[in-house]
Write a protein that holds these residues in place. Structure first.
Motif, PDB file in Angstrom:
ATOM      1  N   ALA A 189      52.739 -48.301 -66.726  1.00 52.79           N
ATOM      2  CA  ALA A 189      53.114 -46.908 -66.966  1.00 52.79           C
ATOM      3  C   ALA A 189      53.911 -46.357 -65.795  1.00 52.79           C
ATOM      4  CB  ALA A 189      51.861 -46.059 -67.201  1.00 52.79           C
ATOM      5  N   ALA A 190      53.486 -46.692 -64.574  1.00 53.72           N
ATOM      6  CA  ALA A 190      54.233 -46.240 -63.387  1.00 53.72           C
ATOM      7  C   ALA A 190      55.630 -46.846 -63.386  1.00 53.72           C
ATOM      8  CB  ALA A 190      53.479 -46.640 -62.121  1.00 53.72           C
ATOM      9  N   GLY A 191      55.723 -48.129 -63.766  1.00 55.23           N
ATOM     10  CA  GLY A 191      57.031 -48.770 -63.826  1.00 55.23           C
ATOM     11  C   GLY A 191      57.935 -48.139 -64.860  1.00 55.23           C
ATOM     12  N   ALA A 192      57.369 -47.797 -66.038  1.00 53.83           N
ATOM     13  CA  ALA A 192      58.160 -47.158 -67.090  1.00 53.83           C
ATOM     14  C   ALA A 192      58.733 -45.836 -66.614  1.00 53.83           C
ATOM     15  CB  ALA A 192      57.291 -46.943 -68.332  1.00 53.83           C
ATOM     16  N   VAL A 193      57.916 -45.057 -65.899  1.00 56.10           N
ATOM     17  CA  VAL A 193      58.380 -43.768 -65.372  1.00 56.10           C
ATOM     18  C   VAL A 193      59.531 -43.990 -64.392  1.00 56.10           C
ATOM     19  CG1 VAL A 193      57.739 -41.792 -63.940  1.00 56.10           C
ATOM     20  CG2 VAL A 193      56.194 -42.577 -65.735  1.00 56.10           C
ATOM     21  N   LEU A 194      59.392 -44.993 -63.515  1.00 49.79           N
ATOM     22  CA  LEU A 194      60.449 -45.261 -62.531  1.00 49.79           C
ATOM     23  C   LEU A 194      61.739 -45.724 -63.211  1.00 49.79           C
ATOM     24  CD1 LEU A 194      58.557 -47.058 -59.610  1.00 49.79           C
ATOM     25  CD2 LEU A 194      59.294 -44.682 -59.761  1.00 49.79           C
ATOM     26  N   VAL A 195      61.616 -46.577 -64.235  1.00 45.51           N
ATOM     27  CA  VAL A 195      62.815 -47.031 -64.961  1.00 45.51           C
ATOM     28  C   VAL A 195      63.536 -45.848 -65.591  1.00 45.51           C
ATOM     29  CG1 VAL A 195      63.648 -48.348 -66.943  1.00 45.51           C
ATOM     30  CG2 VAL A 195      61.979 -49.365 -65.389  1.00 45.51           C
ATOM     31  N   LEU A 196      62.782 -45.006 -66.280  1.00 45.88           N
ATOM     32  CA  LEU A 196      63.388 -43.856 -66.954  1.00 45.88           C
ATOM     33  C   LEU A 196      64.007 -42.890 -65.949  1.00 45.88           C
ATOM     34  CD1 LEU A 196      60.628 -43.224 -69.646  1.00 45.88           C
ATOM     35  CD2 LEU A 196      62.897 -44.193 -70.018  1.00 45.88           C
ATOM     36  N   ALA A 197      63.291 -42.642 -64.851  1.00 46.48           N
ATOM     37  CA  ALA A 197      63.810 -41.723 -63.825  1.00 46.48           C
ATOM     38  C   ALA A 197      65.053 -42.312 -63.173  1.00 46.48           C
ATOM     39  CB  ALA A 197      62.728 -41.444 -62.784  1.00 46.48           C
ATOM     40  N   GLY A 198      65.003 -43.600 -62.846  1.00 43.37           N
ATOM     41  CA  GLY A 198      66.137 -44.232 -62.179  1.00 43.37           C
ATOM     42  C   GLY A 198      67.381 -44.288 -63.046  1.00 43.37           C
ATOM     43  N   THR A 199      67.213 -44.657 -64.322  1.00 42.14           N
ATOM     44  CA  THR A 199      68.381 -44.731 -65.202  1.00 42.14           C
ATOM     45  C   THR A 199      68.952 -43.345 -65.490  1.00 42.14           C
ATOM     46  OG1 THR A 199      66.889 -44.822 -67.110  1.00 42.14           O
ATOM     47  CG2 THR A 199      67.750 -46.906 -66.302  1.00 42.14           C
ATOM     48  N   ALA A 200      68.090 -42.340 -65.654  1.00 49.63           N
ATOM     49  CA  ALA A 200      68.581 -40.975 -65.877  1.00 49.63           C
ATOM     50  C   ALA A 200      69.334 -40.467 -64.654  1.00 49.63           C
ATOM     51  CB  ALA A 200      67.420 -40.043 -66.215  1.00 49.63           C
ATOM     52  N   TRP A 201      68.779 -40.681 -63.474  1.00 47.26           N
ATOM     53  CA  TRP A 201      69.417 -40.269 -62.219  1.00 47.26           C
ATOM     54  C   TRP A 201      70.743 -41.006 -62.038  1.00 47.26           C
ATOM     55  CZ3 TRP A 201      67.049 -41.658 -56.770  1.00 47.26           C
ATOM     56  CH2 TRP A 201      67.812 -41.044 -55.756  1.00 47.26           C
ATOM     57  N   GLY A 202      70.730 -42.308 -62.270  1.00 47.66           N
ATOM     58  CA  GLY A 202      71.952 -43.083 -62.114  1.00 47.66           C
ATOM     59  C   GLY A 202      73.025 -42.689 -63.107  1.00 47.66           C
TER      60      GLY A 202
END
Length: 309
Positions: free
Chosen positions: A285-298
């Motif tokens: 779940a923590a990884g999913a949040v980081l993926v979503l946050a990172g791709t949105a930010w990028g």
């Protein structure tokens, strides 16, 4: 895909009327991973791909026949080359989703939004911003955590295949931008030739001994649930998605379409967890949040850099 001129101001009601179909595309694409997983085994990957695209190809040919006849030889060759890359993408994605969860598949493939600007920067020798590099690092860290939901172990073969699929998608995007012959081609014709080339690759593979069940035996073994899944992948995830994209970019901005389609991994996770009974675990779940946050930010950073160019 080029967009037509967009009205300067759109009413909220009109904006929603355009946004909802695009959002529906993101939802069906997110659901496609679970649908593909539900009807495909390692023994039937090639057969399912033949069936999936053979269903929609005649419709695309009939709809865009005039545009296909207008393509030049160079455009046919360029689109055919892109179709070979596309066939590799679908093979990697489908084999990948068979060997991993639909949630992981949808989230890992979203790294294409990070890989593409990084690859473009490498090709053009333009250094990406520090913020974008940080967003990429965040996404990669997220994928590492995502694949470790049950504790730190080696990523599954399916996870690695989805990572390769994300890289292949990046190659496809860069090739579309750099093959000059296809840049002025009609979108429908270009898509039809690419899918036709991909189906030809799948058909050849299906005829090779040892590559799994034949399309005909696979179709004969399908029950109502499998046929429903195949129709969903063919009609909704391919035909519906393509025509909505063509329709929407003429009524709103490409960046708005991209933003809405960028919610695909959210829907992949939602469908996988709610309908597929998948579990992420705390690390996942923590990884999913980081993926979503990172791709949105990028994605936002890349959009700002393009706007300022």
């Amino acid at each position: 895909m080029s967009a037509a001129a967009v009205p300067a101001v759109a009413s909220p009601r009109r904006a929603w009327a355009t946004d909802l179909p695009v959002l529906a595309v993101a939802v069906v694409w997110g659901a496609s991973y679970l649908a593909a997983k539900g009807i495909t085994t390692a023994h039937t990957v090639v057969a399912v791909l033949v069936l999936r695209f053979a269903i929609v190809l005649p419709v695309l040919v009939a709809t865009g026949w005039r545009g296909l006849r207008a393509l030049t030889g160079a455009q046919w060759r360029g689109a055919g080359l892109l179709g070979l890359v596309l066939s590799g993408i679908f093979l990697l994605e489908t084999y990948g989703v068979v060997h991993t969860s639909a949630t992981n598949a949808g989230l890992i493939i979203s790294l294409t939004m990070i890989f593409t600007p990084l690859a473009e920067a490498a090709v053009t020798r333009v250094r990406p911003s520090a913020g974008f590099v940080a967003a990429a690092g965040l996404s990669v860290a997220g994928v590492i955590l995502l694949t470790q939901g049950g504790g730190f172990t080696s990523p599954s073969g399916g996870d690695l295949l989805m990572l390769l699929a994300a890289l292949a998608r990046t190659v496809h995007v860069l090739a579309m931008a750099r093959i000059k012959a296809v840049q002025d081609a009609d979108s429908l014709s270009l898509t039809t030739v690419q899918l036709g080339a991909a189906v030809a690759v799948f058909a050849v593979l299906a005829a090779v001994p040892g590559t799994g069940a034949s399309p005909w035996s696979t179709a004969a073994d399908f029950g109502a649930r499998e046929w429903a899944g195949l129709v969903f992948l063919s009609v909704f995830c391919t035909l519906f998605a393509f025509f909505v994209q063509m329709w929407s970019v003429r009524r709103t901005s490409p960046s708005r379409v991209s933003l809405l389609l960028g919610t695909e991994p959210l829907w992949a996770a939602a469908v996988g967890i709610s309908l597929g009974g998948e579990r992420l675990g705390l690390l996942g779940a923590a990884g999913a949040v980081l993926v979503l946050a990172g791709t949105a930010w990028g994605r936002r950073g890349a959009d700002r850099e393009r706007a300022g160019a």
